[in-house]
Design a protein around this motif. Structure first.
Motif, PDB file in Angstrom:
ATOM      1  N   LEU A 102       0.934  -1.261   0.032  1.00  0.00           N
ATOM      2  CA  LEU A 102      -0.167   0.169  -0.022  1.00  0.00           C
ATOM      3  C   LEU A 102       0.911   0.999  -0.112  1.00  0.00           C
ATOM      4  CD1 LEU A 102      -2.928  -0.981   2.364  1.00  0.00           C
ATOM      5  CD2 LEU A 102      -3.055  -0.543   0.078  1.00  0.00           C
ATOM      6  N   SER A 103       1.933   1.016   0.782  1.00  0.00           N
ATOM      7  CA  SER A 103       2.769   2.217   0.635  1.00  0.00           C
ATOM      8  C   SER A 103       3.450   2.660  -0.700  1.00  0.00           C
ATOM      9  CB  SER A 103       4.099   1.940   1.820  1.00  0.00           C
ATOM     10  OG  SER A 103       4.794   3.028   1.544  1.00  0.00           O
ATOM     11  N   ALA A 104       4.028   1.488  -1.230  1.00  0.00           N
ATOM     12  CA  ALA A 104       4.427   1.403  -2.600  1.00  0.00           C
ATOM     13  C   ALA A 104       3.223   2.006  -3.664  1.00  0.00           C
ATOM     14  CB  ALA A 104       4.822   0.402  -3.302  1.00  0.00           C
ATOM     15  N   VAL A 105       1.856   1.752  -3.606  1.00  0.00           N
ATOM     16  CA  VAL A 105       0.726   2.122  -4.575  1.00  0.00           C
ATOM     17  C   VAL A 105       0.743   3.680  -4.046  1.00  0.00           C
ATOM     18  CG1 VAL A 105      -1.654   2.223  -4.623  1.00  0.00           C
ATOM     19  CG2 VAL A 105      -0.137  -0.077  -4.535  1.00  0.00           C
ATOM     20  N   ARG A 106       0.990   4.185  -2.830  1.00  0.00           N
ATOM     21  CA  ARG A 106       0.759   5.664  -2.687  1.00  0.00           C
ATOM     22  C   ARG A 106       1.817   6.623  -3.148  1.00  0.00           C
ATOM     23  NH1 ARG A 106      -1.011   3.582   2.546  1.00  0.00           N
ATOM     24  NH2 ARG A 106       0.888   4.074   3.237  1.00  0.00           N
ATOM     25  N   CYS A 107       3.007   5.907  -3.518  1.00  0.00           N
ATOM     26  CA  CYS A 107       4.356   6.916  -3.714  1.00  0.00           C
ATOM     27  C   CYS A 107       3.991   7.386  -5.108  1.00  0.00           C
ATOM     28  CB  CYS A 107       5.361   5.978  -3.461  1.00  0.00           C
ATOM     29  SG  CYS A 107       5.569   4.772  -4.739  1.00  0.00           S
ATOM     30  N   GLY A 108       4.594   8.315  -5.253  1.00  0.00           N
ATOM     31  CA  GLY A 108       4.871   9.277  -6.543  1.00  0.00           C
ATOM     32  C   GLY A 108       3.416   9.621  -7.201  1.00  0.00           C
ATOM     33  N   ASP A 109       2.517   9.785  -6.502  1.00  0.00           N
ATOM     34  CA  ASP A 109       0.913  10.292  -7.228  1.00  0.00           C
ATOM     35  C   ASP A 109       1.015  11.119  -8.385  1.00  0.00           C
ATOM     36  OD1 ASP A 109      -1.576  10.249  -7.711  1.00  0.00           O
ATOM     37  OD2 ASP A 109      -2.170  11.128  -5.887  1.00  0.00           O
ATOM     38  N   ARG A 110       0.635  10.742  -9.596  1.00  0.00           N
ATOM     39  CA  ARG A 110       0.566  11.581 -10.596  1.00  0.00           C
ATOM     40  C   ARG A 110      -0.749  11.966 -11.017  1.00  0.00           C
ATOM     41  NH1 ARG A 110       5.117   9.215 -14.829  1.00  0.00           N
ATOM     42  NH2 ARG A 110       6.752   9.322 -13.500  1.00  0.00           N
ATOM     43  N   GLY A 111      -1.729  12.664 -10.112  1.00  0.00           N
ATOM     44  CA  GLY A 111      -2.846  12.896 -10.551  1.00  0.00           C
ATOM     45  C   GLY A 111      -3.671  11.885 -10.563  1.00  0.00           C
ATOM     46  N   GLY A 112      -3.223  10.781  -9.514  1.00  0.00           N
ATOM     47  CA  GLY A 112      -4.261   9.581  -9.310  1.00  0.00           C
ATOM     48  C   GLY A 112      -3.585   8.536  -9.868  1.00  0.00           C
ATOM     49  N   ARG A 113      -2.374   8.666 -10.634  1.00  0.00           N
ATOM     50  CA  ARG A 113      -1.803   7.535 -11.056  1.00  0.00           C
ATOM     51  C   ARG A 113      -0.378   7.089 -10.456  1.00  0.00           C
ATOM     52  NH1 ARG A 113      -4.931   5.892 -15.169  1.00  0.00           N
ATOM     53  NH2 ARG A 113      -3.190   4.494 -16.299  1.00  0.00           N
TER      54      ARG A 113
END
Length: 204
Positions: free
Chosen positions: A17-28
């Motif tokens: 989940l931490s990896a999914v949250r990282c580097g958010d580019r407008g929801g991606r």
């Protein structure tokens, strides 16, 4: 104090989940960013990320595209390479962060038994580089994932995910469980393919 490996397995979902949250580019989020956050562009972590991509609900037939990175990783394992290579275009590709997070959360019923099994077994059978036979088996399972047939996407993706955890932890028992799920996925794919052929023969 519990063994270090069992602690790491119990923290698998928060780590993802931490990896999914990282580097958010407008929801991606970019595939390469997730792999960098996980700390290792190894065969196991790459397979785990690409398995997650195939667990996102997508229209029938889209798995013919999302399964291609798994073929790439499995092929390198089967060839006996000791380091993973991924094309830059693939690492720069982005995925919807919310859909990916939902896929991670759906894995709770699968991850928890794996964590308990890993804490109890300590069965280490995998060598470095990853065993070529595992790579060959993954190619077959991924072929079933690639097929645009109903009911053939979920089980292969789960199989790849579990095998990935086994590779990450170098745990032969977890990898064997993933391969068993893969065998079931292959059987389901064979049945669905046979039904499709039989139906087409009746129409003709």
């Amino acid at each position: 104090m519990p063994p270090a490996d069992s602690v790491r397995r119990r923290r698998l979902l928060p780590h993802l989940l931490s990896a999914v949250r990282c580097g958010d580019r407008g929801g991606r989020v970019a595939v390469g960013t997730m792999l960098a956050e996980l700390g290792d562009r190894s065969f196991g972590w790459a397979l785990l990320v690409f398995a997650l991509l195939n667990l996102i609900p997508l229209p029938l037939g889209f798995n013919m595209v999302t399964s291609l990175p798994v073929f790439l990783v499995a092929g390198q394992m089967a060839a006996g390479l000791d380091r993973l290579w991924l094309p830059e275009r693939l690492t720069l590709a982005t995925v919807d962060r919310r859909k990916l997070r939902r896929s991670v959360m759906k894995l709770k019923p699968i991850v928890r038994p794996i964590e308990r099994m890993g804490a109890r077994t300590w069965l280490r059978m995998l060598r470095r580089p990853p065993d070529r036979m595992v790579g060959l088996a993954l190619i077959v399972v991924t072929f079933v994932l690639w097929l645009p047939l109903p009911l053939t996407g979920w089980f292969p993706a789960i199989s790849i995910f579990v095998i990935a955890v086994g590779l990450i932890e170098h745990d032969g028992l977890i990898t064997a469980v993933g391969l068993a799920i893969g065998a079931f996925a292959i059987a389901v794919g064979a049945v669905m393919g046979a039904l499709l052929v039989a139906g087409a023969a009746q129409v003709v």
